[in-house]
Design a protein around this motif. Structure first.
Motif, PDB file in Angstrom:
ATOM      1  N   GLN B  12       0.902  -1.235  -0.117  1.00  0.00           N
ATOM      2  CA  GLN B  12       0.023  -0.004  -0.143  1.00  0.00           C
ATOM      3  C   GLN B  12       0.989   1.174   0.043  1.00  0.00           C
ATOM      4  N   GLU B  13       2.124   1.285   0.652  1.00  0.00           N
ATOM      5  CA  GLU B  13       3.030   2.382   0.739  1.00  0.00           C
ATOM      6  C   GLU B  13       3.424   2.636  -0.721  1.00  0.00           C
ATOM      7  N   GLU B  14       3.668   1.454  -1.330  1.00  0.00           N
ATOM      8  CA  GLU B  14       4.335   1.538  -2.713  1.00  0.00           C
ATOM      9  C   GLU B  14       3.257   2.349  -3.657  1.00  0.00           C
ATOM     10  N   GLU B  15       2.024   1.710  -3.540  1.00  0.00           N
ATOM     11  CA  GLU B  15       0.999   2.301  -4.460  1.00  0.00           C
ATOM     12  C   GLU B  15       0.794   3.676  -4.104  1.00  0.00           C
ATOM     13  N   HIS B  16       0.632   4.259  -3.007  1.00  0.00           N
ATOM     14  CA  HIS B  16       0.263   5.644  -2.596  1.00  0.00           C
ATOM     15  C   HIS B  16       1.258   6.676  -3.179  1.00  0.00           C
ATOM     16  N   HIS B  17       2.653   6.113  -3.550  1.00  0.00           N
ATOM     17  CA  HIS B  17       3.639   7.225  -3.840  1.00  0.00           C
ATOM     18  C   HIS B  17       3.270   7.334  -5.574  1.00  0.00           C
ATOM     19  N   HIS B  18       2.306   8.484  -5.620  1.00  0.00           N
ATOM     20  CA  HIS B  18       2.388   8.739  -7.131  1.00  0.00           C
ATOM     21  C   HIS B  18       2.659  10.145  -7.483  1.00  0.00           C
ATOM     22  N   PRO B  19       2.912  10.470  -8.665  1.00  0.00           N
ATOM     23  CA  PRO B  19       3.510  11.763  -9.168  1.00  0.00           C
ATOM     24  C   PRO B  19       2.218  12.784  -8.509  1.00  0.00           C
ATOM     25  N   SER B  20       2.879  14.179  -8.507  1.00  0.00           N
ATOM     26  CA  SER B  20       2.088  15.098  -7.955  1.00  0.00           C
ATOM     27  C   SER B  20       1.373  15.771  -9.218  1.00  0.00           C
ATOM     28  N   SER B  21       0.471  16.869  -9.180  1.00  0.00           N
ATOM     29  CA  SER B  21      -0.187  17.440 -10.337  1.00  0.00           C
ATOM     30  C   SER B  21       0.455  18.078 -11.228  1.00  0.00           C
ATOM     31  N   ARG B  22       1.629  18.565 -10.489  1.00  0.00           N
ATOM     32  CA  ARG B  22       2.473  19.306 -11.216  1.00  0.00           C
ATOM     33  C   ARG B  22       3.651  18.544 -12.488  1.00  0.00           C
ATOM     34  N   GLU B  23       3.817  17.377 -11.676  1.00  0.00           N
ATOM     35  CA  GLU B  23       4.453  16.312 -12.546  1.00  0.00           C
ATOM     36  C   GLU B  23       3.854  15.741 -13.501  1.00  0.00           C
ATOM     37  N   LEU B  56       9.520   7.365 -36.070  1.00  0.00           N
ATOM     38  CA  LEU B  56       8.015   7.418 -35.379  1.00  0.00           C
ATOM     39  C   LEU B  56       7.810   6.384 -34.585  1.00  0.00           C
ATOM     40  N   MET B  57       8.393   5.183 -34.990  1.00  0.00           N
ATOM     41  CA  MET B  57       8.169   4.201 -33.883  1.00  0.00           C
ATOM     42  C   MET B  57       8.728   4.496 -32.612  1.00  0.00           C
ATOM     43  N   ALA B  58      10.299   5.098 -32.793  1.00  0.00           N
ATOM     44  CA  ALA B  58      10.814   5.242 -31.442  1.00  0.00           C
ATOM     45  C   ALA B  58      10.097   6.297 -30.543  1.00  0.00           C
ATOM     46  N   LEU B  59       9.202   7.451 -31.334  1.00  0.00           N
ATOM     47  CA  LEU B  59       8.676   8.572 -30.514  1.00  0.00           C
ATOM     48  C   LEU B  59       7.397   7.860 -29.754  1.00  0.00           C
ATOM     49  N   MET B  60       6.698   6.798 -30.624  1.00  0.00           N
ATOM     50  CA  MET B  60       5.669   6.389 -30.148  1.00  0.00           C
ATOM     51  C   MET B  60       5.839   5.040 -28.971  1.00  0.00           C
ATOM     52  N   VAL B  61       7.024   4.540 -29.021  1.00  0.00           N
ATOM     53  CA  VAL B  61       7.412   3.773 -27.809  1.00  0.00           C
ATOM     54  C   VAL B  61       7.715   4.860 -26.477  1.00  0.00           C
ATOM     55  N   VAL B  62       8.340   5.813 -26.898  1.00  0.00           N
ATOM     56  CA  VAL B  62       8.507   6.881 -25.859  1.00  0.00           C
ATOM     57  C   VAL B  62       7.145   7.165 -24.971  1.00  0.00           C
ATOM     58  N   LYS B  63       6.265   7.563 -25.799  1.00  0.00           N
ATOM     59  CA  LYS B  63       4.887   8.154 -25.537  1.00  0.00           C
ATOM     60  C   LYS B  63       4.218   6.922 -24.598  1.00  0.00           C
ATOM     61  N   PHE B  64       4.554   5.528 -25.353  1.00  0.00           N
ATOM     62  CA  PHE B  64       3.728   4.643 -24.698  1.00  0.00           C
ATOM     63  C   PHE B  64       4.360   4.432 -23.328  1.00  0.00           C
ATOM     64  N   VAL B  65       5.648   4.457 -22.905  1.00  0.00           N
ATOM     65  CA  VAL B  65       6.311   4.253 -21.992  1.00  0.00           C
ATOM     66  C   VAL B  65       5.871   5.238 -20.915  1.00  0.00           C
ATOM     67  N   TYR B  66       5.821   6.468 -21.371  1.00  0.00           N
ATOM     68  CA  TYR B  66       5.502   7.657 -20.329  1.00  0.00           C
ATOM     69  C   TYR B  66       4.071   7.229 -19.772  1.00  0.00           C
ATOM     70  N   VAL B  67       3.111   7.188 -20.685  1.00  0.00           N
ATOM     71  CA  VAL B  67       1.850   6.876 -20.220  1.00  0.00           C
ATOM     72  C   VAL B  67       1.465   5.584 -19.156  1.00  0.00           C
ATOM     73  N   VAL B  68       2.191   4.705 -19.612  1.00  0.00           N
ATOM     74  CA  VAL B  68       2.266   3.455 -18.841  1.00  0.00           C
ATOM     75  C   VAL B  68       2.875   3.386 -17.396  1.00  0.00           C
ATOM     76  N   ALA B  69       3.953   4.030 -17.521  1.00  0.00           N
ATOM     77  CA  ALA B  69       4.778   4.324 -16.176  1.00  0.00           C
ATOM     78  C   ALA B  69       4.448   5.321 -15.158  1.00  0.00           C
ATOM     79  N   TYR B  70       4.014   6.476 -15.814  1.00  0.00           N
ATOM     80  CA  TYR B  70       3.563   7.660 -14.813  1.00  0.00           C
ATOM     81  C   TYR B  70       1.973   7.634 -14.841  1.00  0.00           C
ATOM     82  N   TYR B  71       1.180   7.502 -15.913  1.00  0.00           N
ATOM     83  CA  TYR B  71      -0.143   7.720 -15.641  1.00  0.00           C
ATOM     84  C   TYR B  71      -0.771   6.392 -15.064  1.00  0.00           C
ATOM     85  N   MET B  72      -0.317   5.342 -15.703  1.00  0.00           N
ATOM     86  CA  MET B  72      -0.913   3.764 -15.242  1.00  0.00           C
ATOM     87  C   MET B  72      -0.185   3.680 -13.917  1.00  0.00           C
ATOM     88  N   HIS B  73       0.953   4.321 -13.406  1.00  0.00           N
ATOM     89  CA  HIS B  73       1.533   4.098 -12.117  1.00  0.00           C
ATOM     90  C   HIS B  73       2.389   2.632 -12.173  1.00  0.00           C
TER      91      HIS B  73
END
Lengths: 207, 120
Positions: B12-23, B56-73
């Motif tokens: 639970q401690e791990e799961e509650h550490h999420h980025p701030s609104s600014r991040e 384009l594939m490289a940029l697509m992968v970067v976007k994918f990783v950002y969303v999965v890592a930060y928005y999907m936590h």
């Protein structure tokens, strides 16, 4: 007697026992990730089918004649921004700020509806240009892939709207039950990452 | 009775550490910039198709990783979630690569396997 029993029994909320799992992780969240993993395979198959059929359509219209990249770019941007609204809504409920939760989740839904409106417009335009589901290989693969994505977005909008309504009517959406919103958010972000791939592979690369 | 193990506390401690609104906003700015670059690349002339595809594939992968890592936590969540999702992703990528090879989309071949006849 019955009144005494009723008075002594704890509220329904307190009777709910959350059993520990062997992993220590919530089963619902685990199930959602398992679903998303399987849905990735589903969309992977549809994208593979599109790539295989690409360039092999015998009859026009062809993708280069139809695609409006500036328009689709705006749609992609709208869906991307809906993901931002989603995480801000989740942060709202995790902080116990119900008002902030509602504002951002409704924003997410509206952005989702704008995206869907764009897809309906695009499909209508393509149809008037002569591309139907059975016109050629491109039409079949394109409508199937983007249509299933649109169906996912529609389900996501309904899901998020239902959470907003539930936040008014029952204690389903509270700080303590923020996981309900987080799971819906995982689904919404998944819909976004699928579009990130479709936008690049189908629209921009045109293999 | 609610049973809480040390493992659950840790999780639970791990799961509650999420980025701030600014991040979150900073990540949104990065994703928007990448999308703008993707669209710009599409309109730039003089770039070979192979280079365009790789970029384009490289940029697509970067976007994918950002969303999965930060928005999907996934970056902050338990590794099991990453493992489950990565499993599906691996199979998915394998399907695309295998069908691509089978139908010759990399070499431009495969016409003998799948070909739509005019008027079909």
């Amino acid at each position: 007697m019955a009144a005494d029993q009723h008075a002594s029994s704890p509220p329904v909320e307190q009777n709910i026992i959350e059993h520990p799992t062997t992993t220590g992780l919530d089963n619902r969240k685990m199930a959602m990730w398992a679903f998303l993993g399987s849905d990735t395979m589903f969309f992977g198959s549809l994208i593979a089918a599109y790539l295989v059929s690409h360039g092999r359509a015998a009859n026009p219209p062809y993708p280069a004649q139809l695609f409006d990249i500036p328009f689709t770019s705006v749609s992609a941007f709208v869906l991307l921004m809906s993901s931002v609204a989603m995480v801000l809504g989740l942060a709202g409920i995790q902080n116990g700020d119900l008002r902030r939760f509602r504002i951002w989740i409704v924003t997410t839904c509206l952005l989702g509806l704008v995206f869907l409106g764009g897809q309906v417009y695009e499909f209508t335009e393509f149809y008037h240009e002569g591309l139907s589901l059975s016109t050629n290989l491109f039409g079949s693969a394109f409508y199937t892939l983007t249509g299933f994505h649109g169906a996912h977005v529609t389900l996501g909008v309904v899901w998020l709207f239902s959470l907003v309504i539930a936040s008014f009517r029952q204690p389903l959406v509270t700080k303590e039950k923020a996981l309900n919103v987080e799971i819906a958010g995982l689904y919404w972000h998944f819909v976004d990452i699928v579009w990130i791939i479709i936008f690049a592979v189908v629209y921009l690369i045109e293999v | 009775m609610v049973v809480d193990t040390d493992q659950q506390h840790h999780t639970q401690e791990e799961e509650h550490h999420h980025p701030s609104s600014r991040e979150y906003a900073n990540i949104a700015a990065i994703l928007s910039a990448i999308t703008a670059v993707e669209v710009a690349l599409y309109f730039i002339t003089g770039v070979s198709h192979a280079t365009l595809v790789v970029m384009l594939m490289a940029l697509m992968v970067v976007k994918f990783v950002y969303v999965v890592a930060y928005y999907m936590h996934l970056k902050y969540d338990h590794p099991y979630f990453t493992l489950i999702f990565a499993g599906g992703l691996f199979v998915s990528i394998s399907i695309v690569l295998a069908l691509g090879a089978l139908f010759g989309i990399y070499s431009g071949g495969g016409e003998d396997i799948i070909r739509e006849l005019p008027g079909e």
